[in-house]
Write a protein that holds these residues in place. Sequence first.
Motif: not given
Length: 334
Positions: A126-142
């Motif tokens: 149920p929290d996949w959108l929050i987990e996705s957001s967390r991964a995006l914020l920890a990611g890099r701009v390509q």
Amino acid sequence: MSLSTAQPATLQGTAARTRNATLIYNPYAGHDDWQQQIDGVASFWRQQGWDVTLQTTQGPGHATELSAAAAAAGAEVVLSAGGDGTLHEVAQGLIHTPCILAPLPAGTTNCLTRDLGMPKSDGGNPDWLIESSRALLAGRVQSMDVGSCSNGKQWLLWAGVGIESRIVESVEPRSALLKRFGIAGYVAKAAVPFLTFAGLPVRVAVDGHAIEGHFVSVTVCNSRVFAGGLLNLNPGGVLDDGQLETWVMAGRFAPRMALHSLFVALQTHEQRSDVFCLRGRHIIIETATPQSFHLDGEVNHSTPITCTVLPGALRLLAPSTAPDSLFSQAGESL
């Protein structure tokens, strides 16, 4: 279903200053009730120091208008919550701008986010959108390559002629009831065109090298996964190498495509003598009679078409879950 919006630990790439983002979402995408949770997703980003504006799409093409307006207004990031179709439209307004595209997997298939290793909307989490957001914020701009078609449209994932374009033409648009069955509903509706399709006389030229024959499928790939994420058609695909891979599958009748699909699932298709992969920057596809084609699952008319790569034309926020091999260049911190 509920999404936790509790304050998480400090995230890599989160800045102290307020930064501007627009969250564009398609309320008709997917087959879950995630739309009821979109305010929680926006709140999560606000807790990380982002000023988030919510925008809802109203119909075909509206996501492009919204993303272009956001980029013109100085938004640093545009989040796209929906499926591959929504992502396709949002990207149109951001190509060749400084604004960064951030994908949130909320549709039925979400092939790009599967390439990026993000959580699936159909995984019972149920929290996949929050987990996705967390991964995006920890990611890099390509910097991501984009395909450009001779009809003036750009695309992110694939351009296809043959059985897949016939399937898209038959399946879309899907009803809300069919979407409730997710990818299974898509496959069920695709069964008739899949079983009745006949191969086409096609000529494919990539950077001047041409092949001709009866083909059931011609797919120009930028991404790796295909067929709703069920198949890894283009396993060596790189999103920023300035090249596109064109996969050509020989055959006259649909059963041949079923066999091709089996070998793709087994990851042995690259060794097949009736499967061709041509890499290059400039692709021309010609058919004996005009045929529909699709761009990122959107039906267009008609062949012949020319596809050209636009190197690094889109700034993409790649999550921390993205495989290193998906990019050839180092990214930047958000």
